[in-house]
Design a protein around this motif. Sequence first.
Motif, PDB file in Angstrom:
ATOM      1  N   SER A 217      33.060 -46.019 -26.002  1.00 55.62           N
ATOM      2  CA  SER A 217      33.118 -47.586 -26.259  1.00 55.62           C
ATOM      3  C   SER A 217      33.639 -48.265 -25.066  1.00 55.62           C
ATOM      4  CB  SER A 217      33.963 -47.712 -27.571  1.00 55.62           C
ATOM      5  OG  SER A 217      33.886 -49.055 -27.663  1.00 55.62           O
ATOM      6  N   ILE A 218      34.801 -47.729 -24.400  1.00 53.08           N
ATOM      7  CA  ILE A 218      35.298 -48.477 -23.294  1.00 53.08           C
ATOM      8  C   ILE A 218      34.229 -48.332 -22.095  1.00 53.08           C
ATOM      9  CG2 ILE A 218      37.350 -48.476 -21.531  1.00 53.08           C
ATOM     10  CD1 ILE A 218      38.826 -47.508 -23.941  1.00 53.08           C
ATOM     11  N   GLY A 219      33.729 -47.201 -21.943  1.00 47.96           N
ATOM     12  CA  GLY A 219      32.762 -46.569 -20.916  1.00 47.96           C
ATOM     13  C   GLY A 219      31.530 -47.684 -20.788  1.00 47.96           C
ATOM     14  N   ALA A 220      31.025 -47.879 -21.971  1.00 50.71           N
ATOM     15  CA  ALA A 220      29.911 -48.874 -22.302  1.00 50.71           C
ATOM     16  C   ALA A 220      30.214 -50.183 -21.829  1.00 50.71           C
ATOM     17  CB  ALA A 220      29.200 -48.971 -23.589  1.00 50.71           C
ATOM     18  N   PHE A 221      31.499 -50.665 -22.038  1.00 50.76           N
ATOM     19  CA  PHE A 221      31.914 -51.951 -21.621  1.00 50.76           C
ATOM     20  C   PHE A 221      31.934 -52.193 -20.142  1.00 50.76           C
ATOM     21  CE2 PHE A 221      35.414 -55.275 -22.201  1.00 50.76           C
ATOM     22  CZ  PHE A 221      34.419 -56.433 -21.726  1.00 50.76           C
ATOM     23  N   ALA A 222      32.511 -51.050 -19.504  1.00 47.68           N
ATOM     24  CA  ALA A 222      32.436 -51.103 -18.082  1.00 47.68           C
ATOM     25  C   ALA A 222      31.173 -50.888 -17.339  1.00 47.68           C
ATOM     26  CB  ALA A 222      33.528 -49.944 -17.492  1.00 47.68           C
ATOM     27  N   LEU A 223      30.261 -50.252 -17.997  1.00 44.93           N
ATOM     28  CA  LEU A 223      29.055 -50.110 -17.313  1.00 44.93           C
ATOM     29  C   LEU A 223      28.426 -51.341 -17.485  1.00 44.93           C
ATOM     30  CD1 LEU A 223      27.959 -46.348 -18.497  1.00 44.93           C
ATOM     31  CD2 LEU A 223      28.837 -47.473 -15.976  1.00 44.93           C
ATOM     32  N   GLN A 224      28.639 -51.942 -18.580  1.00 42.99           N
ATOM     33  CA  GLN A 224      27.959 -53.317 -18.778  1.00 42.99           C
ATOM     34  C   GLN A 224      28.385 -54.516 -17.867  1.00 42.99           C
ATOM     35  OE1 GLN A 224      29.683 -56.447 -21.140  1.00 42.99           O
ATOM     36  NE2 GLN A 224      27.794 -56.719 -22.589  1.00 42.99           N
ATOM     37  N   GLN A 225      29.517 -54.394 -17.503  1.00 38.26           N
ATOM     38  CA  GLN A 225      30.319 -55.390 -16.661  1.00 38.26           C
ATOM     39  C   GLN A 225      29.738 -55.055 -14.964  1.00 38.26           C
ATOM     40  OE1 GLN A 225      32.697 -58.075 -17.228  1.00 38.26           O
ATOM     41  NE2 GLN A 225      31.177 -57.551 -18.930  1.00 38.26           N
TER      42      GLN A 225
ATOM     43  N   THR B 248      15.452 -61.315 -17.841  1.00 38.19           N
ATOM     44  CA  THR B 248      15.387 -60.799 -19.248  1.00 38.19           C
ATOM     45  C   THR B 248      15.912 -59.495 -19.349  1.00 38.19           C
ATOM     46  OG1 THR B 248      13.728 -62.388 -19.460  1.00 38.19           O
ATOM     47  CG2 THR B 248      14.072 -60.428 -21.160  1.00 38.19           C
ATOM     48  N   VAL B 249      15.533 -58.703 -18.425  1.00 41.58           N
ATOM     49  CA  VAL B 249      15.969 -57.282 -18.681  1.00 41.58           C
ATOM     50  C   VAL B 249      17.478 -57.032 -18.534  1.00 41.58           C
ATOM     51  CG1 VAL B 249      15.452 -56.504 -16.215  1.00 41.58           C
ATOM     52  CG2 VAL B 249      15.219 -54.670 -18.100  1.00 41.58           C
ATOM     53  N   ASP B 250      18.153 -57.918 -17.678  1.00 42.34           N
ATOM     54  CA  ASP B 250      19.423 -57.914 -17.328  1.00 42.34           C
ATOM     55  C   ASP B 250      20.299 -58.197 -18.825  1.00 42.34           C
ATOM     56  OD1 ASP B 250      19.161 -57.129 -14.694  1.00 42.34           O
ATOM     57  OD2 ASP B 250      18.961 -59.014 -13.954  1.00 42.34           O
ATOM     58  N   TRP B 251      19.857 -59.448 -19.271  1.00 38.15           N
ATOM     59  CA  TRP B 251      20.159 -59.705 -20.651  1.00 38.15           C
ATOM     60  C   TRP B 251      20.012 -58.720 -21.693  1.00 38.15           C
ATOM     61  CZ3 TRP B 251      22.833 -64.330 -22.005  1.00 38.15           C
ATOM     62  CH2 TRP B 251      22.894 -65.292 -20.980  1.00 38.15           C
ATOM     63  N   ALA B 252      19.069 -58.094 -21.581  1.00 38.74           N
ATOM     64  CA  ALA B 252      18.801 -56.938 -22.800  1.00 38.74           C
ATOM     65  C   ALA B 252      19.750 -55.796 -22.431  1.00 38.74           C
ATOM     66  CB  ALA B 252      17.236 -56.540 -22.581  1.00 38.74           C
ATOM     67  N   ALA B 253      19.856 -55.488 -21.280  1.00 39.02           N
ATOM     68  CA  ALA B 253      20.847 -54.344 -20.849  1.00 39.02           C
ATOM     69  C   ALA B 253      22.152 -54.713 -21.411  1.00 39.02           C
ATOM     70  CB  ALA B 253      20.782 -53.852 -19.337  1.00 39.02           C
ATOM     71  N   ALA B 254      22.540 -55.960 -21.036  1.00 44.47           N
ATOM     72  CA  ALA B 254      23.930 -56.411 -21.412  1.00 44.47           C
ATOM     73  C   ALA B 254      24.082 -56.208 -22.955  1.00 44.47           C
ATOM     74  CB  ALA B 254      24.429 -57.945 -21.063  1.00 44.47           C
ATOM     75  N   LEU B 255      23.152 -56.743 -23.650  1.00 49.97           N
ATOM     76  CA  LEU B 255      23.140 -56.794 -25.068  1.00 49.97           C
ATOM     77  C   LEU B 255      23.351 -55.148 -25.824  1.00 49.97           C
ATOM     78  CD1 LEU B 255      23.070 -57.915 -27.880  1.00 49.97           C
ATOM     79  CD2 LEU B 255      20.428 -58.090 -27.732  1.00 49.97           C
ATOM     80  N   ALA B 256      22.295 -54.337 -24.916  1.00 53.34           N
ATOM     81  CA  ALA B 256      22.279 -52.744 -25.275  1.00 53.34           C
ATOM     82  C   ALA B 256      23.614 -52.130 -25.130  1.00 53.34           C
ATOM     83  CB  ALA B 256      21.224 -52.147 -24.389  1.00 53.34           C
ATOM     84  N   TYR B 257      24.393 -52.380 -23.944  1.00 50.67           N
ATOM     85  CA  TYR B 257      25.857 -51.897 -23.721  1.00 50.67           C
ATOM     86  C   TYR B 257      26.672 -52.477 -24.810  1.00 50.67           C
ATOM     87  CZ  TYR B 257      24.651 -49.878 -19.089  1.00 50.67           C
ATOM     88  OH  TYR B 257      24.122 -48.874 -18.281  1.00 50.67           O
ATOM     89  N   ALA B 258      26.506 -53.594 -25.141  1.00 46.73           N
ATOM     90  CA  ALA B 258      27.601 -54.226 -26.221  1.00 46.73           C
ATOM     91  C   ALA B 258      27.242 -53.451 -27.292  1.00 46.73           C
ATOM     92  CB  ALA B 258      27.158 -55.905 -26.350  1.00 46.73           C
ATOM     93  N   THR B 259      25.911 -53.391 -27.764  1.00 49.22           N
ATOM     94  CA  THR B 259      25.637 -52.663 -29.060  1.00 49.22           C
ATOM     95  C   THR B 259      26.387 -51.174 -29.044  1.00 49.22           C
ATOM     96  OG1 THR B 259      23.837 -53.851 -29.549  1.00 49.22           O
ATOM     97  CG2 THR B 259      23.908 -52.106 -30.722  1.00 49.22           C
ATOM     98  N   VAL B 260      26.016 -50.569 -27.958  1.00 48.96           N
ATOM     99  CA  VAL B 260      26.751 -49.221 -27.848  1.00 48.96           C
ATOM    100  C   VAL B 260      28.167 -49.129 -28.100  1.00 48.96           C
ATOM    101  CG1 VAL B 260      26.990 -47.192 -26.392  1.00 48.96           C
ATOM    102  CG2 VAL B 260      24.764 -48.384 -26.593  1.00 48.96           C
ATOM    103  N   LYS B 261      28.915 -50.246 -27.412  1.00 50.52           N
ATOM    104  CA  LYS B 261      30.291 -50.308 -27.471  1.00 50.52           C
ATOM    105  C   LYS B 261      30.893 -50.454 -29.000  1.00 50.52           C
ATOM    106  CE  LYS B 261      32.562 -54.239 -27.279  1.00 50.52           C
ATOM    107  NZ  LYS B 261      33.229 -55.320 -26.929  1.00 50.52           N
ATOM    108  N   TRP B 262      30.278 -51.447 -29.601  1.00 52.30           N
ATOM    109  CA  TRP B 262      30.615 -51.483 -31.030  1.00 52.30           C
ATOM    110  C   TRP B 262      30.271 -50.473 -31.833  1.00 52.30           C
ATOM    111  CZ3 TRP B 262      33.939 -55.277 -32.043  1.00 52.30           C
ATOM    112  CH2 TRP B 262      34.056 -56.274 -31.354  1.00 52.30           C
ATOM    113  N   LEU B 263      28.995 -49.947 -31.509  1.00 56.15           N
ATOM    114  CA  LEU B 263      28.642 -48.476 -32.498  1.00 56.15           C
ATOM    115  C   LEU B 263      29.548 -47.224 -32.162  1.00 56.15           C
ATOM    116  CD1 LEU B 263      26.504 -47.232 -34.274  1.00 56.15           C
ATOM    117  CD2 LEU B 263      25.260 -46.668 -32.636  1.00 56.15           C
ATOM    118  N   ALA B 264      29.889 -47.179 -30.948  1.00 54.78           N
ATOM    119  CA  ALA B 264      30.822 -45.998 -30.643  1.00 54.78           C
ATOM    120  C   ALA B 264      32.197 -46.217 -31.032  1.00 54.78           C
ATOM    121  CB  ALA B 264      30.994 -46.030 -28.988  1.00 54.78           C
ATOM    122  N   ASP B 265      32.573 -47.500 -31.449  1.00 53.74           N
ATOM    123  CA  ASP B 265      33.971 -47.861 -31.928  1.00 53.74           C
ATOM    124  C   ASP B 265      33.882 -47.578 -33.500  1.00 53.74           C
ATOM    125  OD1 ASP B 265      36.573 -48.778 -31.912  1.00 53.74           O
ATOM    126  OD2 ASP B 265      35.917 -50.719 -32.824  1.00 53.74           O
TER     127      ASP B 265
END
Length: 346
Positions: free
Chosen positions: A69-77, A231-248
């Motif tokens: 979860s933390i890793g997904a947040f870091a990779l998003q940034q 648009t692909v950057d926004w989609a990637a940010a959303l995907a990483y955020a979803t993974v962060k919440w889902l992993a938590d």
Amino acid sequence: MADSGDGSAAAATRRRRRLTRLIVFAAVVTGLAVIGLHGRLPAPRDVLKALAGAGYLWILLAAFLQAASIGAFALQQRRLLHSLGVHLRRGRAFAIILASTALSISLPAGPALSTAYTIRQYERAGATREIAAASAIVSGLASIGGLALLYVGGGAAIVAGSPAALLNWRPLVVVVGLAVLTTAVVLAGRRYSRRPPASRSGRTGGRAARYVRIALNSAREAWRAGAGLRTVDWAAALAYATVKWLADLLCLIAVARGLGLPVGVAALAGIYLSVQIVRQVPLTPGGVGVVETALIAGLTAAGATGIGAAAAVLLYRLLSCWLIIPVGGLAALLLRREPSRDRAVK
């Protein structure tokens, strides 16, 4: 030499004051947690016995999921900054996220202080203030969107299993409203960023008016930097955020499975998502006392014993909150030794 001695004494005094404030703050947080959980926790001996009988493979999986979860947040940034032209090493991105998360969950007004700290660290890595602020804005919007996707997905699964549940899925309406509001903010921000900045020649209106103009111009520049994302950057940010919440969420489920709680996955997901709404109200730093109370109440209402619920919440919060504070503090110390600019991407 005297000046040097005075400077050292002043620095030592400041360190003592910071340490005193930290000790006082830790005592306050501990007191709030005790007050919030008073009468809701079983005897410590019973909780320790439940923890001793936990399935440690499940607990190890929970720890891995929290790290993911933390890793997904870091990779998003890192992805956002890279898209905006700033190259940040993976290790430094993880250290910044750990340090900023520790600030967010351990201090009063933690989210604001955490955002300011993150922006300052990105500036040290070579980003302009506008790009650093744009990354924080996009990350925040993506976080709301990722949580909304979990609500929508969970709601769809529950309705598919029991259509009558649609009548009781009221939080979904709140999340859809937040998603609509987020979309409106994004669209309005993109439109606002295209407007030319206000002229700086006029200085009428007093100091407050000048501060407002400066803030609006800074916000416009941040939005302008964010509008440069594809648009692909926004989609990637959303995907990483979803993974962060889902992993938590999966971390909580793994802890519950490790302790053998008789609570289904759907019920655990509902409890988790309900607590996220409570968590957004900053009554205490990191939701200390509030989150634990809400989770224990939800788990016991879903059929868990008080002992099992307390043990599960203690383990989950240890992995998702309390352990991050010392690890984040260590990361902050390491960041102070980092050079002020990153050159290579690894």
